[in-house]
Structures are given as C-alpha cells and as structure tokens.
Design a protein around this motif. Structure first.
Motif, PDB file in Angstrom:
ATOM      1  N   THR A  82      -4.087   2.658  -0.297  1.00 37.63           N
ATOM      2  CA  THR A  82      -3.000   3.226  -1.105  1.00 37.63           C
ATOM      3  C   THR A  82      -1.754   2.365  -0.965  1.00 37.63           C
ATOM      4  O   THR A  82      -1.081   2.044  -1.960  1.00 37.63           O
ATOM      5  N   ALA A  83      -1.442   1.970   0.267  1.00 43.79           N
ATOM      6  CA  ALA A  83      -0.275   1.127   0.510  1.00 43.79           C
ATOM      7  C   ALA A  83      -0.448  -0.258  -0.119  1.00 43.79           C
ATOM      8  O   ALA A  83       0.490  -0.815  -0.691  1.00 43.79           O
ATOM      9  N   ALA A  84      -1.649  -0.808  -0.020  1.00 39.82           N
ATOM     10  CA  ALA A  84      -1.912  -2.143  -0.557  1.00 39.82           C
ATOM     11  C   ALA A  84      -1.770  -2.194  -2.075  1.00 39.82           C
ATOM     12  O   ALA A  84      -1.392  -3.222  -2.635  1.00 39.82           O
ATOM     13  N   HIS A  85      -2.072  -1.085  -2.750  1.00 35.96           N
ATOM     14  CA  HIS A  85      -2.014  -1.050  -4.213  1.00 35.96           C
ATOM     15  C   HIS A  85      -0.694  -0.499  -4.751  1.00 35.96           C
ATOM     16  O   HIS A  85      -0.526  -0.386  -5.961  1.00 35.96           O
ATOM     17  N   GLU A  86       0.220  -0.157  -3.860  1.00 34.05           N
ATOM     18  CA  GLU A  86       1.498   0.405  -4.300  1.00 34.05           C
ATOM     19  C   GLU A  86       2.252  -0.597  -5.178  1.00 34.05           C
ATOM     20  O   GLU A  86       2.455  -1.752  -4.798  1.00 34.05           O
ATOM     21  N   GLY A  87       2.649  -0.159  -6.350  1.00 32.33           N
ATOM     22  CA  GLY A  87       3.373  -1.023  -7.277  1.00 32.33           C
ATOM     23  C   GLY A  87       2.495  -1.986  -8.049  1.00 32.33           C
ATOM     24  O   GLY A  87       2.994  -2.821  -8.809  1.00 32.33           O
ATOM     25  N   SER A  88       1.175  -1.897  -7.894  1.00 30.84           N
ATOM     26  CA  SER A  88       0.261  -2.817  -8.580  1.00 30.84           C
ATOM     27  C   SER A  88       0.119  -2.462 -10.055  1.00 30.84           C
ATOM     28  O   SER A  88       0.207  -1.300 -10.440  1.00 30.84           O
ATOM     29  N   THR A  89      -0.098  -3.481 -10.851  1.00 30.34           N
ATOM     30  CA  THR A  89      -0.402  -3.298 -12.271  1.00 30.34           C
ATOM     31  C   THR A  89      -1.625  -4.133 -12.603  1.00 30.34           C
ATOM     32  O   THR A  89      -2.108  -4.910 -11.774  1.00 30.34           O
ATOM     33  N   THR A  90      -2.109  -3.989 -13.820  1.00 25.31           N
ATOM     34  CA  THR A  90      -3.299  -4.732 -14.243  1.00 25.31           C
ATOM     35  C   THR A  90      -3.035  -6.230 -14.330  1.00 25.31           C
ATOM     36  O   THR A  90      -3.978  -7.021 -14.417  1.00 25.31           O
ATOM     37  N   SER A  91      -1.772  -6.650 -14.299  1.00 29.42           N
ATOM     38  CA  SER A  91      -1.456  -8.074 -14.366  1.00 29.42           C
ATOM     39  C   SER A  91      -1.047  -8.643 -13.004  1.00 29.42           C
ATOM     40  O   SER A  91      -0.670  -9.806 -12.908  1.00 29.42           O
ATOM     41  N   SER A  92      -1.115  -7.837 -11.948  1.00 30.85           N
ATOM     42  CA  SER A  92      -0.739  -8.311 -10.614  1.00 30.85           C
ATOM     43  C   SER A  92      -1.702  -9.390 -10.124  1.00 30.85           C
ATOM     44  O   SER A  92      -2.885  -9.386 -10.472  1.00 30.85           O
ATOM     45  N   LYS A  93      -1.186 -10.312  -9.301  1.00 30.95           N
ATOM     46  CA  LYS A  93      -2.019 -11.363  -8.729  1.00 30.95           C
ATOM     47  C   LYS A  93      -2.949 -10.755  -7.691  1.00 30.95           C
ATOM     48  O   LYS A  93      -2.530  -9.993  -6.829  1.00 30.95           O
ATOM     49  N   MET A  94      -4.217 -11.101  -7.783  1.00 29.43           N
ATOM     50  CA  MET A  94      -5.199 -10.565  -6.851  1.00 29.43           C
ATOM     51  C   MET A  94      -5.172 -11.333  -5.533  1.00 29.43           C
ATOM     52  O   MET A  94      -5.161 -12.568  -5.530  1.00 29.43           O
ATOM     53  N   PRO A  95      -5.155 -10.641  -4.391  1.00 29.25           N
ATOM     54  CA  PRO A  95      -5.182 -11.330  -3.095  1.00 29.25           C
ATOM     55  C   PRO A  95      -6.546 -11.959  -2.850  1.00 29.25           C
ATOM     56  O   PRO A  95      -7.561 -11.492  -3.369  1.00 29.25           O
ATOM     57  N   THR A  96      -6.557 -13.035  -2.061  1.00 26.81           N
ATOM     58  CA  THR A  96      -7.826 -13.711  -1.762  1.00 26.81           C
ATOM     59  C   THR A  96      -8.510 -13.139  -0.523  1.00 26.81           C
ATOM     60  O   THR A  96      -9.674 -13.399  -0.281  1.00 26.81           O
ATOM     61  N   LYS A  97      -7.760 -12.374   0.271  1.00 30.84           N
ATOM     62  CA  LYS A  97      -8.364 -11.733   1.438  1.00 30.84           C
ATOM     63  C   LYS A  97      -7.574 -10.474   1.786  1.00 30.84           C
ATOM     64  O   LYS A  97      -6.446 -10.287   1.342  1.00 30.84           O
ATOM     65  N   LEU A  98      -8.202  -9.620   2.594  1.00 25.11           N
ATOM     66  CA  LEU A  98      -7.562  -8.369   2.983  1.00 25.11           C
ATOM     67  C   LEU A  98      -6.397  -8.657   3.939  1.00 25.11           C
ATOM     68  O   LEU A  98      -6.533  -9.439   4.875  1.00 25.11           O
ATOM     69  N   THR A  99      -5.249  -8.045   3.669  1.00 26.63           N
ATOM     70  CA  THR A  99      -4.098  -8.217   4.548  1.00 26.63           C
ATOM     71  C   THR A  99      -3.533  -6.877   5.016  1.00 26.63           C
ATOM     72  O   THR A  99      -3.087  -6.756   6.155  1.00 26.63           O
ATOM     73  N   LYS A 100      -3.543  -5.872   4.154  1.00 25.55           N
ATOM     74  CA  LYS A 100      -2.962  -4.577   4.500  1.00 25.55           C
ATOM     75  C   LYS A 100      -4.018  -3.545   4.881  1.00 25.55           C
ATOM     76  O   LYS A 100      -3.704  -2.426   5.248  1.00 25.55           O
ATOM     77  N   THR A 101      -5.261  -3.920   4.787  1.00 20.83           N
ATOM     78  CA  THR A 101      -6.356  -3.029   5.161  1.00 20.83           C
ATOM     79  C   THR A 101      -7.500  -3.891   5.681  1.00 20.83           C
ATOM     80  O   THR A 101      -7.501  -5.105   5.476  1.00 20.83           O
ATOM     81  N   LYS A 102      -8.455  -3.312   6.355  1.00 25.77           N
ATOM     82  CA  LYS A 102      -9.557  -4.103   6.898  1.00 25.77           C
ATOM     83  C   LYS A 102     -10.819  -3.262   7.003  1.00 25.77           C
ATOM     84  O   LYS A 102     -10.781  -2.037   6.929  1.00 25.77           O
ATOM     85  N   ILE A 103     -11.936  -3.970   7.156  1.00 32.61           N
ATOM     86  CA  ILE A 103     -13.225  -3.325   7.380  1.00 32.61           C
ATOM     87  C   ILE A 103     -13.426  -3.262   8.892  1.00 32.61           C
ATOM     88  O   ILE A 103     -13.457  -4.293   9.564  1.00 32.61           O
ATOM     89  N   THR A 104     -13.530  -2.088   9.442  1.00 28.52           N
ATOM     90  CA  THR A 104     -13.647  -1.950  10.888  1.00 28.52           C
ATOM     91  C   THR A 104     -15.084  -2.151  11.353  1.00 28.52           C
ATOM     92  O   THR A 104     -16.039  -1.976  10.585  1.00 28.52           O
ATOM     93  N   GLU A 105     -15.215  -2.503  12.618  1.00 26.91           N
ATOM     94  CA  GLU A 105     -16.547  -2.659  13.204  1.00 26.91           C
ATOM     95  C   GLU A 105     -17.284  -1.326  13.210  1.00 26.91           C
ATOM     96  O   GLU A 105     -18.501  -1.276  12.993  1.00 26.91           O
TER      97      GLU A 105
END
Length: 205
Positions: free
Chosen positions: A97-120
């Motif tokens: 939710t935090a990572a997508h805050e303020g996002s629009t369909t024209s926003s630049k897509m990140p190349t890797k996860l920075t604000k969220t992660k896949i846990t072990e």
C-alpha cells in the motif's frame, strides 16, 4: 479573332497567377500540430490513479513481471503452473500500500523491490524448511567455483555473510535463467575471484 486571342491571354495570365499563389501558400510557415511539438494528442491514454489491493490486476503496470509468469525461462512460470498468483508471495499489504501510494498508470516502474520484500517465512510456508531443502539438494552441483569446489546451495558454511542471504537473493523469480546461474551471481558478489574457500584473496596479517 482579336477578341479570342485576348480572352486566351487573360486565361493564361489567370492560370499563371493562380499557380504562383499556390506555390506561395505551400512555402508559407505553418503551425506545428500537437504531435510535432511533442504534446499529448487527444488519442493519448488518460492518466489514472492506482490504489493497491489484494485483488488488483498487476499486469497493466508490471507487464514484464506478468510476462515472466508464462516464460519457461523464468522460475515464476513454475509458480504460475501451480496456481500461485502475485499476492500469494507479494502479501505484505502495508508495504505494498505504501509502495503504491501516489502511483498512476504512467508512473515509472521500479526494477526491484525497495519498500516491500518477500520474506523467507513466505517461501518456507510452501517449501518446507532450510534443513529439508538441504537434504533435497545434497547432491546438487549447480554451485561450483573455478577450482571445482562444489557446495550445497541450501547448506552453506556458517558465516555472517551466508546468514544474511535470503531466498530471493538466489531465486529471482522474474529473471530469466536457471536457479543455479542466478544463485552463482549472488556468490560472485562476495567471492569476486570465483573461489569459495575463504582466505584465498586476502591473507590474514
């Protein structure tokens, strides 16, 4: 006869003048259309705000990751075959939710996860435990260094560096390549000389 010649001359003059005017109009400066000025045209897709939810369709924005789900060269395709969806692994609701805050369909897509992660813990909820995985890969030869030293990818020698390695560091689900190839890149990030044995690069003083 004289009248006819006069009429013909006038016709010739009219045609000549008309041709000159057409030529002048064609050479005259003209205003650039929006597409030539780099401006958006009426056919451009409107910008749409996006709010993340567990049932949202990720593919319109994350099209590369979506394509990897059907690409046999990517590990994500194995998940797709087993009905594993985006939110089966990406389930950090607060982080997403935090990572997508303020996002629009024209926003630049990140190349890797920075604000969220896949846990072990998320990975092991399906893939048993590290100990069980170590047993399954006891005879694996996917990790071998330039000297021929083979290590079990799930039973690395104890060290602070190895303890910090997460599942997703080696299992890059949306990247093309075998698990062994991708895991080796993680090894090389520390073992720069492609030698797994410690003390071969910097001798103790």
């Amino acid at each position: 006869m004289g009248f006819a010649n006069s009429k013909a001359k006038r016709l010739v003059w009219c045609c000549t003048i008309l041709m000159v005017l057409v030529a002048l109009v064609g050479c005259a400066p003209r205003a650039a259309v929006p597409s030539e000025r780099g401006e958006a045209t009426g056919s451009a897709a409107p910008e749409v705000a996006f709010t993340w939810s567990a049932d949202a369709d990720c593919s319109p924005c994350h099209n590369a990751e979506s394509a990897s789900m059907a690409d046999s060269a990517c590990q994500a395709a194995v998940h797709e075959q087993n009905a594993i969806t985006c939110t089966s692994c990406h389930n950090d609701a607060a982080g997403l939710t935090a990572a997508h805050e303020g996002s629009t369909t024209s926003s630049k897509m990140p190349t890797k996860l920075t604000k969220t992660k896949i846990t072990e813990q998320m990975c092991l909820s399906c893939h048993e435990s590290r100990e069980a995985l170590a047993v399954k890969t006891a005879n694996s030869t996917v990790l071998v260094d330039s000297l021929g030293t083979v290590v079990n990818p799930h039973a690395l020698p104890a060290s602070d560096g190895h303890a910090a390695i997460a599942c997703a560091d080696c299992h890059q689900m949306h990247a093309a390549g075998t698990p062994g190839d991708l895991a080796k890149k993680t090894c090389i990030s520390c073992h720069h000389e492609d030698v797994f044995e410690c003390g071969t690069c910097h001798e103790e003083q």
